[in-house]
Design a protein around this motif. Structure first.
Motif, PDB file in Angstrom:
ATOM      1  N   ILE A 257       0.884  -1.166   0.000  1.00 36.31           N
ATOM      2  CA  ILE A 257       0.000   0.000   0.000  1.00 36.31           C
ATOM      3  C   ILE A 257       0.916   1.209   0.000  1.00 36.31           C
ATOM      4  O   ILE A 257       1.812   1.308   0.840  1.00 36.31           O
ATOM      5  N   TYR A 258       0.703   2.144  -0.942  1.00 33.04           N
ATOM      6  CA  TYR A 258       1.625   3.269  -1.038  1.00 33.04           C
ATOM      7  C   TYR A 258       0.998   4.513  -1.674  1.00 33.04           C
ATOM      8  O   TYR A 258      -0.015   4.418  -2.368  1.00 33.04           O
ATOM      9  N   THR A 259       1.608   5.657  -1.410  1.00 37.87           N
ATOM     10  CA  THR A 259       1.298   6.880  -2.136  1.00 37.87           C
ATOM     11  C   THR A 259       2.364   7.044  -3.207  1.00 37.87           C
ATOM     12  O   THR A 259       3.481   6.539  -3.084  1.00 37.87           O
ATOM     13  N   TYR A 260       1.997   7.767  -4.258  1.00 36.73           N
ATOM     14  CA  TYR A 260       2.934   7.964  -5.362  1.00 36.73           C
ATOM     15  C   TYR A 260       2.699   9.312  -6.027  1.00 36.73           C
ATOM     16  O   TYR A 260       1.651   9.940  -5.843  1.00 36.73           O
ATOM     17  N   GLN A 261       3.686   9.734  -6.790  1.00 34.78           N
ATOM     18  CA  GLN A 261       3.578  10.947  -7.583  1.00 34.78           C
ATOM     19  C   GLN A 261       3.955  10.603  -9.018  1.00 34.78           C
ATOM     20  O   GLN A 261       4.918   9.874  -9.259  1.00 34.78           O
ATOM     21  N   ILE A 262       3.174  11.117  -9.952  1.00 27.83           N
ATOM     22  CA  ILE A 262       3.493  10.962 -11.359  1.00 27.83           C
ATOM     23  C   ILE A 262       3.832  12.343 -11.906  1.00 27.83           C
ATOM     24  O   ILE A 262       3.096  13.310 -11.679  1.00 27.83           O
ATOM     25  N   THR A 263       4.966  12.424 -12.576  1.00 26.31           N
ATOM     26  CA  THR A 263       5.363  13.634 -13.292  1.00 26.31           C
ATOM     27  C   THR A 263       5.396  13.291 -14.776  1.00 26.31           C
ATOM     28  O   THR A 263       5.384  12.116 -15.155  1.00 26.31           O
ATOM     29  N   PHE A 264       5.448  14.319 -15.603  1.00 20.26           N
ATOM     30  CA  PHE A 264       5.362  14.122 -17.042  1.00 20.26           C
ATOM     31  C   PHE A 264       6.533  14.812 -17.724  1.00 20.26           C
ATOM     32  O   PHE A 264       6.699  16.038 -17.590  1.00 20.26           O
ATOM     33  N   GLU A 265       7.338  14.024 -18.442  1.00 19.25           N
ATOM     34  CA  GLU A 265       8.514  14.567 -19.133  1.00 19.25           C
ATOM     35  C   GLU A 265       8.094  15.685 -20.079  1.00 19.25           C
ATOM     36  O   GLU A 265       7.174  15.529 -20.865  1.00 19.25           O
ATOM     37  N   GLY A 266       8.791  16.818 -19.978  1.00 19.06           N
ATOM     38  CA  GLY A 266       8.504  17.955 -20.835  1.00 19.06           C
ATOM     39  C   GLY A 266       7.325  18.798 -20.391  1.00 19.06           C
ATOM     40  O   GLY A 266       6.833  19.633 -21.141  1.00 19.06           O
ATOM     41  N   SER A 267       6.859  18.577 -19.174  1.00 18.08           N
ATOM     42  CA  SER A 267       5.693  19.286 -18.654  1.00 18.08           C
ATOM     43  C   SER A 267       5.879  19.537 -17.161  1.00 18.08           C
ATOM     44  O   SER A 267       6.621  18.819 -16.497  1.00 18.08           O
ATOM     45  N   ASP A 268       5.164  20.528 -16.642  1.00 17.91           N
ATOM     46  CA  ASP A 268       5.195  20.809 -15.211  1.00 17.91           C
ATOM     47  C   ASP A 268       4.022  20.165 -14.469  1.00 17.91           C
ATOM     48  O   ASP A 268       3.884  20.318 -13.263  1.00 17.91           O
ATOM     49  N   PHE A 269       3.139  19.458 -15.185  1.00 14.97           N
ATOM     50  CA  PHE A 269       2.001  18.802 -14.544  1.00 14.97           C
ATOM     51  C   PHE A 269       2.471  17.660 -13.649  1.00 14.97           C
ATOM     52  O   PHE A 269       3.504  17.040 -13.898  1.00 14.97           O
ATOM     53  N   PHE A 270       1.680  17.390 -12.598  1.00 11.52           N
ATOM     54  CA  PHE A 270       1.986  16.279 -11.706  1.00 11.52           C
ATOM     55  C   PHE A 270       0.686  15.724 -11.129  1.00 11.52           C
ATOM     56  O   PHE A 270      -0.363  16.366 -11.193  1.00 11.52           O
ATOM     57  N   TYR A 271       0.766  14.530 -10.591  1.00 11.04           N
ATOM     58  CA  TYR A 271      -0.409  13.806 -10.115  1.00 11.04           C
ATOM     59  C   TYR A 271      -0.025  13.025  -8.862  1.00 11.04           C
ATOM     60  O   TYR A 271       1.029  12.390  -8.838  1.00 11.04           O
ATOM     61  N   PHE A 272      -0.871  13.081  -7.838  1.00 11.90           N
ATOM     62  CA  PHE A 272      -0.661  12.288  -6.632  1.00 11.90           C
ATOM     63  C   PHE A 272      -1.723  11.203  -6.568  1.00 11.90           C
ATOM     64  O   PHE A 272      -2.867  11.425  -6.960  1.00 11.90           O
ATOM     65  N   GLY A 273      -1.355  10.051  -6.044  1.00  9.71           N
ATOM     66  CA  GLY A 273      -2.321   8.979  -5.908  1.00  9.71           C
ATOM     67  C   GLY A 273      -1.957   8.035  -4.779  1.00  9.71           C
ATOM     68  O   GLY A 273      -0.910   8.153  -4.147  1.00  9.71           O
ATOM     69  N   VAL A 274      -2.849   7.080  -4.554  1.00  6.72           N
ATOM     70  CA  VAL A 274      -2.657   6.036  -3.551  1.00  6.72           C
ATOM     71  C   VAL A 274      -3.058   4.724  -4.209  1.00  6.72           C
ATOM     72  O   VAL A 274      -3.963   4.690  -5.052  1.00  6.72           O
TER      73      VAL A 274
END
Length: 80
Positions: A6-23
């Protein structure tokens, strides 16, 4: 043999400043999972995502609480 995590994570996107958090709560160890975006869904098709696991938890409740705190600190950020 390792069990599901069970974990939290962050997704980033190459060439972009957008990001996403999830569990996520795995069904089997190290399963492939990239989130279920609702906002900015088009970003997933435009840029290559990179996932980083932030923290592991013993319970789903602890993980959800941590995810809420991650998102809360970025609620008004248009890149999140």
């Amino acid at each position: 043999m390792m069990g599901p995590r069970i974990y939290t994570y962050q997704i980033t996107f190459e060439g972009s400043d957008f990001f996403y958090f999830g569990v996520h709560k795995e069904r089997r160890y190290n399963e492939e999972y990239w989130g279920s975006p609702v906002t900015h869904k088009h970003i997933w098709n435009l840029f290559k995502p990179k996932k980083e696991i932030l923290e592991f938890f013993e319970t789903w409740e602890e993980a959800r609480h941590a995810e809420t705190n991650l998102i809360k600190s970025h609620l008004n950020d248009s890149l999140c």
